[in-house]
Design a protein around this motif. Structure first.
Motif, PDB file in Angstrom:
ATOM      1  N   ASP A  39       0.831  -1.207   0.000  1.00 37.90           N
ATOM      2  CA  ASP A  39       0.000   0.000   0.000  1.00 37.90           C
ATOM      3  C   ASP A  39       0.866   1.257   0.000  1.00 37.90           C
ATOM      4  OD1 ASP A  39      -2.224  -1.645   0.100  1.00 37.90           O
ATOM      5  OD2 ASP A  39      -2.563  -1.361   2.249  1.00 37.90           O
ATOM      6  N   ILE A  40       1.894   1.265   0.824  1.00 35.85           N
ATOM      7  CA  ILE A  40       2.780   2.425   0.900  1.00 35.85           C
ATOM      8  C   ILE A  40       3.509   2.625  -0.425  1.00 35.85           C
ATOM      9  CG2 ILE A  40       4.895   3.320   1.986  1.00 35.85           C
ATOM     10  CD1 ILE A  40       3.819   2.078   4.626  1.00 35.85           C
ATOM     11  N   ALA A  41       3.981   1.547  -1.022  1.00 33.02           N
ATOM     12  CA  ALA A  41       4.689   1.648  -2.299  1.00 33.02           C
ATOM     13  C   ALA A  41       3.779   2.203  -3.396  1.00 33.02           C
ATOM     14  CB  ALA A  41       5.241   0.288  -2.699  1.00 33.02           C
ATOM     15  N   LEU A  45       4.409   5.720  -5.297  1.00 37.99           N
ATOM     16  CA  LEU A  45       4.545   5.786  -6.748  1.00 37.99           C
ATOM     17  C   LEU A  45       3.588   6.812  -7.349  1.00 37.99           C
ATOM     18  CD1 LEU A  45       5.930   4.728  -9.246  1.00 37.99           C
ATOM     19  CD2 LEU A  45       4.270   2.864  -9.307  1.00 37.99           C
ATOM     20  N   GLU A  46       2.377   6.862  -6.814  1.00 37.92           N
ATOM     21  CA  GLU A  46       1.421   7.876  -7.278  1.00 37.92           C
ATOM     22  C   GLU A  46       1.978   9.282  -7.049  1.00 37.92           C
ATOM     23  OE1 GLU A  46      -2.489   7.455  -5.585  1.00 37.92           O
ATOM     24  OE2 GLU A  46      -2.543   5.309  -6.070  1.00 37.92           O
ATOM     25  N   ASN A  47       2.571   9.501  -5.880  1.00 35.41           N
ATOM     26  CA  ASN A  47       3.157  10.813  -5.577  1.00 35.41           C
ATOM     27  C   ASN A  47       4.286  11.154  -6.534  1.00 35.41           C
ATOM     28  OD1 ASN A  47       1.433  11.141  -3.405  1.00 35.41           O
ATOM     29  ND2 ASN A  47       2.909  10.437  -1.892  1.00 35.41           N
ATOM     30  N   ALA A  48       5.140  10.189  -6.819  1.00 36.29           N
ATOM     31  CA  ALA A  48       6.252  10.425  -7.742  1.00 36.29           C
ATOM     32  C   ALA A  48       5.727  10.761  -9.137  1.00 36.29           C
ATOM     33  CB  ALA A  48       7.164   9.208  -7.793  1.00 36.29           C
ATOM     34  N   LYS A  49       4.718  10.037  -9.582  1.00 31.60           N
ATOM     35  CA  LYS A  49       4.151  10.283 -10.909  1.00 31.60           C
ATOM     36  C   LYS A  49       3.511  11.667 -10.983  1.00 31.60           C
ATOM     37  CE  LYS A  49       3.352   5.564 -12.425  1.00 31.60           C
ATOM     38  NZ  LYS A  49       2.356   4.561 -12.826  1.00 31.60           N
ATOM     39  N   LYS A  50       2.836  12.090  -9.899  1.00 27.53           N
ATOM     40  CA  LYS A  50       2.229  13.424  -9.873  1.00 27.53           C
ATOM     41  C   LYS A  50       3.285  14.508 -10.017  1.00 27.53           C
ATOM     42  CE  LYS A  50      -1.817  12.282  -7.106  1.00 27.53           C
ATOM     43  NZ  LYS A  50      -2.467  12.414  -5.805  1.00 27.53           N
ATOM     44  N   GLU A  51       4.482  14.229  -9.519  1.00 28.49           N
ATOM     45  CA  GLU A  51       5.581  15.182  -9.626  1.00 28.49           C
ATOM     46  C   GLU A  51       6.385  14.986 -10.906  1.00 28.49           C
ATOM     47  OE1 GLU A  51       7.927  15.297  -6.073  1.00 28.49           O
ATOM     48  OE2 GLU A  51       6.188  15.686  -4.804  1.00 28.49           O
ATOM     49  N   GLY A  52       5.923  14.112 -11.787  1.00 26.40           N
ATOM     50  CA  GLY A  52       6.557  13.909 -13.076  1.00 26.40           C
ATOM     51  C   GLY A  52       7.841  13.086 -13.017  1.00 26.40           C
ATOM     52  N   ARG A  53       7.989  12.271 -11.986  1.00 25.88           N
ATOM     53  CA  ARG A  53       9.191  11.452 -11.849  1.00 25.88           C
ATOM     54  C   ARG A  53       8.875   9.983 -12.023  1.00 25.88           C
ATOM     55  NH1 ARG A  53      10.396  11.185  -6.929  1.00 25.88           N
ATOM     56  NH2 ARG A  53       8.895  12.577  -5.986  1.00 25.88           N
ATOM     57  N   LYS A  54       9.854   9.243 -12.557  1.00 29.48           N
ATOM     58  CA  LYS A  54       9.756   7.793 -12.639  1.00 29.48           C
ATOM     59  C   LYS A  54      10.483   7.145 -11.475  1.00 29.48           C
ATOM     60  CE  LYS A  54       9.454   7.540 -17.658  1.00 29.48           C
ATOM     61  NZ  LYS A  54      10.088   6.989 -18.871  1.00 29.48           N
ATOM     62  N   LEU A  56      11.380   6.546  -7.703  1.00 26.80           N
ATOM     63  CA  LEU A  56      10.807   6.627  -6.366  1.00 26.80           C
ATOM     64  C   LEU A  56      11.903   7.039  -5.392  1.00 26.80           C
ATOM     65  CD1 LEU A  56       7.965   5.990  -5.328  1.00 26.80           C
ATOM     66  CD2 LEU A  56       8.806   3.753  -4.675  1.00 26.80           C
ATOM     67  N   LYS A  57      11.619   8.039  -4.569  1.00 21.15           N
ATOM     68  CA  LYS A  57      12.599   8.544  -3.610  1.00 21.15           C
ATOM     69  C   LYS A  57      12.129   8.268  -2.184  1.00 21.15           C
ATOM     70  CE  LYS A  57      14.206  12.352  -6.497  1.00 21.15           C
ATOM     71  NZ  LYS A  57      14.473  13.796  -6.533  1.00 21.15           N
ATOM     72  N   ALA A  58      13.072   8.363  -1.266  1.00 24.75           N
ATOM     73  CA  ALA A  58      12.753   8.154   0.150  1.00 24.75           C
ATOM     74  C   ALA A  58      11.639   9.098   0.596  1.00 24.75           C
ATOM     75  CB  ALA A  58      13.997   8.346   1.013  1.00 24.75           C
ATOM     76  N   GLN A  59      11.655  10.318   0.110  1.00 21.01           N
ATOM     77  CA  GLN A  59      10.626  11.288   0.510  1.00 21.01           C
ATOM     78  C   GLN A  59       9.244  10.826   0.067  1.00 21.01           C
ATOM     79  OE1 GLN A  59      12.429  14.533  -1.634  1.00 21.01           O
ATOM     80  NE2 GLN A  59      10.849  14.528  -3.209  1.00 21.01           N
ATOM     81  N   ASP A  60       9.139  10.100  -1.041  1.00 26.15           N
ATOM     82  CA  ASP A  60       7.849   9.563  -1.485  1.00 26.15           C
ATOM     83  C   ASP A  60       7.350   8.493  -0.517  1.00 26.15           C
ATOM     84  OD1 ASP A  60       7.881  11.090  -3.930  1.00 26.15           O
ATOM     85  OD2 ASP A  60       9.277   9.617  -4.756  1.00 26.15           O
ATOM     86  N   ILE A  61       8.268   7.635  -0.088  1.00 28.64           N
ATOM     87  CA  ILE A  61       7.927   6.581   0.861  1.00 28.64           C
ATOM     88  C   ILE A  61       7.488   7.200   2.191  1.00 28.64           C
ATOM     89  CG2 ILE A  61       8.817   4.625   2.198  1.00 28.64           C
ATOM     90  CD1 ILE A  61       8.476   3.936  -0.749  1.00 28.64           C
ATOM     91  N   GLU A  62       8.247   8.200   2.657  1.00 25.62           N
ATOM     92  CA  GLU A  62       7.926   8.854   3.925  1.00 25.62           C
ATOM     93  C   GLU A  62       6.564   9.533   3.871  1.00 25.62           C
ATOM     94  OE1 GLU A  62      11.345  11.365   4.475  1.00 25.62           O
ATOM     95  OE2 GLU A  62      12.646   9.638   4.843  1.00 25.62           O
ATOM     96  N   ALA A  63       6.280  10.220   2.769  1.00 26.05           N
ATOM     97  CA  ALA A  63       4.985  10.899   2.631  1.00 26.05           C
ATOM     98  C   ALA A  63       3.849   9.881   2.586  1.00 26.05           C
ATOM     99  CB  ALA A  63       4.988  11.763   1.366  1.00 26.05           C
ATOM    100  N   TYR A  65       3.871   6.876   3.885  1.00 29.86           N
ATOM    101  CA  TYR A  65       3.754   6.296   5.225  1.00 29.86           C
ATOM    102  C   TYR A  65       2.890   7.192   6.121  1.00 29.86           C
ATOM    103  CZ  TYR A  65       5.060   4.852   9.932  1.00 29.86           C
ATOM    104  OH  TYR A  65       5.015   4.453  11.243  1.00 29.86           O
ATOM    105  N   LYS A  66       3.121   8.501   6.027  1.00 29.55           N
ATOM    106  CA  LYS A  66       2.340   9.442   6.836  1.00 29.55           C
ATOM    107  C   LYS A  66       0.872   9.434   6.426  1.00 29.55           C
ATOM    108  CE  LYS A  66       6.208  12.419   7.957  1.00 29.55           C
ATOM    109  NZ  LYS A  66       6.896  13.687   7.710  1.00 29.55           N
ATOM    110  N   MET A  67       0.597   9.179   5.153  1.00 25.88           N
ATOM    111  CA  MET A  67      -0.788   9.110   4.670  1.00 25.88           C
ATOM    112  C   MET A  67      -1.492   7.868   5.219  1.00 25.88           C
ATOM    113  SD  MET A  67      -0.224  10.306   0.726  1.00 25.88           S
ATOM    114  CE  MET A  67      -1.906   9.992   0.228  1.00 25.88           C
ATOM    115  N   VAL A  68      -0.759   6.775   5.336  1.00 24.93           N
ATOM    116  CA  VAL A  68      -1.328   5.521   5.800  1.00 24.93           C
ATOM    117  C   VAL A  68      -1.508   5.531   7.316  1.00 24.93           C
ATOM    118  CG1 VAL A  68      -0.922   3.028   6.016  1.00 24.93           C
ATOM    119  CG2 VAL A  68      -0.461   4.184   3.856  1.00 24.93           C
ATOM    120  N   PHE A  69      -0.520   6.104   8.018  1.00 21.68           N
ATOM    121  CA  PHE A  69      -0.564   6.123   9.473  1.00 21.68           C
ATOM    122  C   PHE A  69      -0.747   7.534   9.934  1.00 21.68           C
ATOM    123  CE2 PHE A  69       1.700   2.230   8.447  1.00 21.68           C
ATOM    124  CZ  PHE A  69       0.985   1.314   9.158  1.00 21.68           C
TER     125      PHE A  69
END
Length: 69
Positions: A39-41, A45-54, A56-63, A65-69
């Motif tokens: 779910d976090i991944a 990935l959705e966040n990275a795509k919204k920012e036009g990136r292919k 995935l960065k640590a900041q995407d995972i962290e963001a 994670y905060k959305m899930v928890f």
């Protein structure tokens, strides 16, 4: 069957205070962690795509994670 190694999960459970840990408990934790990780991944990935990136960065995972928890 889980892709995560069970021995470290047993150590994690024991670090939480358990004296003994069954194989079923390790497998259950592995299954839950894999589901949550998926779910976090996906959110990351959705966040990275919204920012036009292919990539995935640590900041995407962290963001995510905060959305899930």
């Amino acid at each position: 069957m889980s892709e995560l190694p069970l021995t470290p999960l047993g150590r994690i459970i024991k670090s939480g205070g358990a004296e003994r840990v069954s194989e079923d408990a390790k497998i259950a934790l592995a299954d839950f962690l894999e589901d949550i990780s998926q779910d976090i991944a996906e959110l990351a990935l959705e966040n990275a795509k919204k920012e036009g990136r292919k990539t995935l960065k640590a900041q995407d995972i962290e963001a995510a994670y905060k959305m899930v928890f």
